[in-house]
Design an enzyme around this catalytic site. Structure first.
Site, short mmCIF file in Angstrom:
data_model
loop_
_atom_site.label_atom_id
_atom_site.label_comp_id
_atom_site.label_asym_id
_atom_site.label_seq_id
_atom_site.Cartn_x
_atom_site.Cartn_y
_atom_site.Cartn_z
CG ASP A 211 16.19 -49.38 -3.48
OD1 ASP A 211 16.49 -48.26 -3.03
OD2 ASP A 211 15.59 -49.54 -4.56
CG ASP A 220 -0.35 -48.13 4.01
OD1 ASP A 220 -1.13 -49.05 4.28
OD2 ASP A 220 -0.61 -47.24 3.17
CG HIS A 244 15.36 -45.19 -4.31
ND1 HIS A 244 15.47 -46.52 -4.67
CD2 HIS A 244 15.08 -44.52 -5.45
CE1 HIS A 244 15.28 -46.64 -5.98
NE2 HIS A 244 15.04 -45.44 -6.47
CG ASN A 258 -4.23 -50.39 5.85
OD1 ASN A 258 -4.68 -49.57 5.06
ND2 ASN A 258 -2.93 -50.60 6.01
CB ILE A 260 -3.92 -45.87 6.95
CG1 ILE A 260 -3.24 -47.24 6.92
CG2 ILE A 260 -4.59 -45.61 8.29
CD1 ILE A 260 -2.10 -47.38 7.91
CB SER A 392 13.37 -46.23 -9.14
OG SER A 392 14.77 -46.19 -9.20
#
Length: 450
Positions: A211, A220, A244, A258, A260, A392
Site C-alpha cells: 500500500d 493504537d 491509506h 488498551n 484507547i 479498500s
C-alpha cells in the site's frame, strides 16, 4: 520504521535502493540526473517507459559481516548475475532504449529493468519488437494502479473518556473491551469480531499490507507495530504520514483492550508494511509495476501468509506472475473490487485472488465477497482516527478474518478460506468472523454467551 536488515543488506541494498535513488545497475549506464526517478520513471511519468525482464541465474551473496538478521534474513540473498546484466544492456542498446532502473526478482528468477522509449517512437512498436527478441523473458508497459478508498469525514471523532482498564486477557466481548471508539465500529461489531477473539486473534500470522506507507508509531498499533520497507523513496517521515496504508493497517491490527481508539480484526498478526504507492496532491495514491513487483517479491521472500492489495488497475503480466507464484505457495491474496465491479484488471484477474466488495453499496452479484466499506472508523496518521470508505476497507476486513482462520488452521489457502466464508455468510456473500470460526472448529464457541 523497523529495519529489515538481513534482506536490505543483501541484493536489495545493492540494487533496489541504489537504483531508486537514480542509479542504474552495473553495465547499464548512468541515467540523467534530472528529472529524478519516481517509481522507476522520470518524475513518475511512465508514458514512455516499459518493463523488460531477462532470465537471471541467481547468485548467492554472503551476509555482511556484523549484520543483524532480520525478518527476511531467513532467505538466501541474491543479486543480478553478470550474464543477466550483460543481456539487459545488449537488449537496451539493440532497441534504442534508455536504462532507468533495475532490480532482481528472486522468486521468478528474473532480472527486470525500466527502460525509456525515445520521444517520437511508438511504445507499442517497441514492445512488439521485444516480444520477438529471444533474449527477453517479458516486455510490457509500466502500468499505473490506484488505491481504492478515500477519506469520507474531514476530522477524527471527538475524543472519548477512556473506560477503566480491564485485564489484558479478559474474555473479549463487545462489552468487555474498553476501547472507547468500539461502539462506532459498526462493521467490526456486525462481523462478530470481539466475540471471534475468544477463539482467535490471528496470533503470529504474517500479513503483508502492500500500500502506501503506514504510521508505524500510531499508539493504537502498540505491539503490532509493523516491520516496514519502502519501494518508492527514502522518506521515512512521509512514510509515517501516509493515510491509506495507515487506514488499512489499523483495521487489521489495531490493539484492543488498551483503553484507547478501536479494535483491530487480527490484533495478534505480524504486520509488514510494504510501501509501493505514493500519495498525490489530490488525495489519491498511485503505484506502478516497478514498485508493486518489488513489494510482492518482498512479501513472498518474507514468508507472508496473507497479502492485502487494496488497489487496482489494468492487467499486468509481471505482477500476475508474482501472484500466481504466491497462490501456488498457498498465500492468501485479498483484493478490492474496483468501482466498476469488474475483475478484468489486476489483481482480481488472477485466479485464486479473493475479491471483496462493499457490503453497504449496490452489490455486483456473488462474484465477490462483501464486507463493510462505508464510513469505517480506523486509524489515520499522527495518532488520529477517522472514517474512510471504499472497497479498500472492505478488503482489509477480509484479510483480518483470513488471519484469524490461519491461526487455527495454517494450512488453509485462499480458495478454501473463500469457500468457508461463503458457506457461513449471513447473506449470499457477506462475511462473518464469528460464524466462520465456529464452523471451522468444534472447540470454538465464540457466539455463545458467557
Amino acid at each position: 520504521m523497523t529495519d529489515l536488515r538481513g534482506w536490505l543488506l543483501g541484493a536489495w541494498l545493492g540494487t533496489v535502493l541504489a537504483l531508486q535513488a537514480g542509479c542504474a545497475a552495473p553495465g547499464m549506464g548512468t541515467p540523467p540526473a534530472s528529472p529524478p526517478l519516481t517509481g522507476g520513471a522520470p518524475a513518475g511519468d511512465g508514458s514512455q517507459v516499459i518493463v523488460v525482464a531477462v532470465n537471471n541465474p541467481l547468485e548467492g551473496l554472503p551476509t555482511s559481516a556484523g549484520s543483524t538478521p532480520g525478518l527476511y534474513a531467513r532467505k538466501p540473498q541474491y543479486a543480478t548475475g553478470a550474464r543477466a546484466e550483460q543481456l539487459m544492456a545488449e537488449v537496451a542498446q539493440a532497441h534504442g532504449l534508455q536504462p532507468l532502473a533495475a532490480w532482481p526478482i528472486r522468486v521468478l528468477g528474473l532480472h527486470c529493468a525500466t527502460l525509456r522509449v525515445p520521444d517520437g517512437v511508438s511504445r507499442e512498436a517497441v514492445l512488439a519488437a521485444l516480444a520477438q527478441d529471444p533474449r527477453v523473458a517479458l516486455a510490457q508497459p509500466l502500468q499505473q494502479f490506484e488505491t481504492l478508498a478515500q477519506a469520507s469525514s474531514p476530522a477524527e471523532p471527538a475524543p472519548a473518556t477512556p473506560a477503566p482498564a480491564i485485564p489484558r486477557h479478559a474474555p473479549p466481548t463487545a462489552s468487555s473491551y474498553n476501547d472507547p471508539y468500539l461502539p462506532l465500529q459498526r462493521g467490526v461489531l456486525a462481523l462478530g469480531v470481539p466475540q471471534a477473539h475468544r477463539c482467535s486473534r490471528g496470533d503470529g500470522v504474517r500479513v503483508a499490507v502492500i500500500d502506501t506507507g503506514v504510521d508505524t508509531a500510531h499508539q493504537d498499533l502498540g505491539s503490532a507495530t509493523p516491520e516496514a520497507a519502502n519501494f518508492v523513496d527514502h522518506d521515512s517521515v512521509q512514510f509515517r504520514r501516509d493515510r491509506h496504508g495507515t487506514e488499512v493497517a489499523g483495521l487489521i491490527a489495531a490493539q484492543p483492550g488498551n483503553g484507547i481508539g478501536i479494535v483491530g480484526i487480527a490484533p495478534g498478526a505480524r504486520l509488514t508494511a510494504l510501501k509501493a504507492c505514493w500519495e498525490l496532491p489530490d488525495g489519491r495514491a498511485t503505484c506502478n509495476s516497478f514498485t508493486l513487483s518489488q513489494a510482492l517479491a518482498a512479501a513472498l521472500d518474507g514468508g507472508a501468509q496473507v497479502i492485502n492489495l487494496s488497489l487496482g488497475g489494468p492487467p499486468d503480466g509481471l505482477l500476475a506472475r508474482l501472484l500466481r507464484q504466491a497462490i501456488a505457495r498457498g498465500v492468501v491474496v485479498v483484493g478490492a473490487l474496483p468501482p466498476a465491479g469488474t475483475r478484468a484488471g489486476f489483481p482480481l484477474n488472477v485466479p485464486g485472488v479473493i475479491a471483496v466488495q462493499d457490503a453497504t453499496a449496490d452489490p455486483f452479484g456473488t462474484a465477490a465477497l462483501a464486507a463493510p466499506g462505508r464510513e469505517v472508523l480506523t486509524l489515520t496518521p499522527g495518532g488520529r482516527y477517522d472514517f474512510a470508505s471504499g472497497t479498500s476497507m472492505a478488503a482489509a476486513h477480509v484479510s483480518g478474518i483470513a488471519a484469524l482462520l490461519l491461526q487455527r488452521q495454517p494450512q488453509l489457502d485462499g480458495p478454501h478460506i473463500e469457500k468457508l466464508l461463503r458457506e457461513q455468510a449471513p447473506s449470499a456473500t457477506e462475511v462473518n468472523a464469528c460464524r466462520v470460526l465456529e464452523a471451522q472448529s468444534s472447540t470454538c464457541h465464540c457466539s455463545m454467551p458467557r
